[in-house]
Design a protein around this motif. Structure first.
Motif, PDB file in Angstrom:
ATOM      1  N   PRO A   5     -42.067  -6.227  -4.100  1.00 39.12           N
ATOM      2  CA  PRO A   5     -41.146  -7.339  -3.819  1.00 39.12           C
ATOM      3  C   PRO A   5     -41.125  -7.641  -2.328  1.00 39.12           C
ATOM      4  N   PRO A  21     -40.956  -7.853 -13.786  1.00 42.52           N
ATOM      5  CA  PRO A  21     -40.417  -8.934 -12.952  1.00 42.52           C
ATOM      6  C   PRO A  21     -39.362  -9.737 -13.704  1.00 42.52           C
ATOM      7  N   TYR A  55     -43.779 -11.995  -4.297  1.00 40.20           N
ATOM      8  CA  TYR A  55     -44.308 -10.639  -4.410  1.00 40.20           C
ATOM      9  C   TYR A  55     -45.599 -10.565  -3.612  1.00 40.20           C
ATOM     10  N   HIS A  68     -33.070 -13.314  -6.975  1.00 39.54           N
ATOM     11  CA  HIS A  68     -33.107 -12.209  -7.929  1.00 39.54           C
ATOM     12  C   HIS A  68     -31.757 -12.038  -8.612  1.00 39.54           C
ATOM     13  N   TYR A 125     -36.041  -5.281  -7.883  1.00 38.61           N
ATOM     14  CA  TYR A 125     -36.530  -6.006  -6.710  1.00 38.61           C
ATOM     15  C   TYR A 125     -36.193  -5.233  -5.435  1.00 38.61           C
ATOM     16  N   SER A 176     -34.787 -14.293  -1.272  1.00 37.12           N
ATOM     17  CA  SER A 176     -35.371 -13.684  -2.467  1.00 37.12           C
ATOM     18  C   SER A 176     -34.354 -12.816  -3.201  1.00 37.12           C
TER      19      SER A 176
END
Length: 371
Positions: A319, A239, A253, A329, A352, A325
């Motif tokens: 993910p 991650p 997640y 990322h 991701y 998101s």
């Protein structure tokens, strides 16, 4: 001297190390915080001589010849064709929904009518999405789409992702199509199978090279100061928010727990995987002896319970894709590159992305070719 540090000893990390050793002639230190190699593909033989997938069922499937041929250097394949059943309205029905599922679900007169309309509208052998079916002008097909959405898709998705399907990235929804055929296989890819002696053995074979050093029970935090500011290349499969101590906040997640049970019977269920979209808190049950046709008088299954990821309590598994998101990322990736210099991200968590195994390997090819 180590030229590369690879964080994560799953399939992405192992393929990366082997390519760097063979094609670049470079040494790599491959580390993993877990006590074993293989990442989420890790499997082992239990006392019944059944190959158990510790982190849930993994079935390899691909249309990418290059990926198949590359991995075939390190394993023979058991030609397993995956079939999934859903427990729907008290019976086991083939998943994804297809013409056989329709015949089992509806009265004969209605099943024939739905089948005929599907074939005329989309063509025999076609693959369609729930969304496409729901947009049909045929009332019968809209009825079918809504039935499948409610009985097969809605409950499973809510348990798997914690949200209704309309809140998910469309790419996730496309993973569960409707097939206008009688082919009950879950995947239609040209190459499908399970490594003949398991995924762990395949990855161990991949790591047998003098330029590859493996250290398990070793996290990035254990070694990062040794390589910070150096010219060592870093390949990170974990991650990205954890890499930078969650400085911009947590990425979302989903986690998953496998609850294993052994039964004193030859088989527990009629297929390797049975989904439970409407019943119970678990999403599916996997029975492992099916995958390699292991012969045993007893059997082992796992009940799969998805949940929200909570830092320090469980592990991130999938993910949760979305504009916000993905934006977060990208922010983490840019910051990591500024801080660490020569760093590359791979795998489901690093990139991701909700990769299948073959796409994860193809991604490694792409990244290493660009070095």
């Amino acid at each position: 001297m180590v030229r590369n540090v690879i964080v994560g000893c799953g399939i992405s990390g192992a393929v990366t190390a082997r390519i760097l050793a063979e094609q670049f002639g470079e040494s790599s230190l491959l580390i993993d915080a877990r006590p074993h190699i293989g990442g989420n593909c890790y499997d082992f033989y239990d006392h019944n001589h059944i190959c158990i997938h510790k982190y849930g069922a993994h079935i390899f499937h691909t249309d990418l010849r290059r990926v198949w041929e590359y991995l075939s250097r390190f394993t023979q394949w058991y030609p397993y064709m995956h079939k999934v059943l859903g427990f729907i309205d008290g019976q086991f029905v083939p998943i994804p929904f297809n013409l056989n599922s329709i015949r089992m679900t509806f009265p004969e007169f209605l099943a024939r009518r739905l089948e005929e309309k599907l074939v005329i509208r989309f063509g025999f052998g076609s693959r369609i999405s729930i969304q496409e079916l729901r947009k049909s002008e045929e009332k019968d097909l809209v009825f079918l789409a809504n039935h499948i959405y409610t009985k097969v898709f809605l409950g499973y998705t809510q348990k798997q992702w914690g949200v209704t399907p309309d809140k998910l990235d469309p790419a996730v929804l496309e993973r569960v199509p409707v097939y206008v055929s009688r082919d009950d296989r879950y995947f239609r890819n040209r190459w499908q199978g399970i490594p003949r002696h398991g995924y762990t053995a395949m990855i161990a074979s991949m790591l047998e090279h003098p330029r590859i050093t493996v250290k398990t029970d070793t996290s990035w935090n254990d070694v990062k100061e040794e390589f910070r500011g150096s010219d060592v290349r870093i390949f990170y499969t974990g991650p990205v928010d954890e890499l930078l101590d969650w400085r911009f906040g947590e990425l979302p997640y989903r986690s998953v727990r496998q609850d294993f049970h052994e039964f004193d019977r030859e088989f527990f269920q009629p297929a390797a995987v049975v989904n439970y979209p409407e019943n119970h808190d678990f999403t599916r049950i996997s029975e492992y002896k099916y995958f390699l046709a292991d012969q045993a008088s007893r059997t082992v299954v796992s009940f799969e319970y998805p949940s929200a990821w909570k830092r320090g309590e469980n592990e991130p598994a999938y993910p949760v894709a979305g504009e916000d998101s993905h934006r977060l990322h990208r922010q983490y990736v840019e910051a990591a590159r500024e801080e660490y210099g020569h760093i590359h991200f791979l795998g489901r968590l690093g990139d991701y992305r909700y990769y299948d195994m073959d796409k994860a390997v193809a991604r490694v090819f792409s990244v290493t070719e660009a070095l």
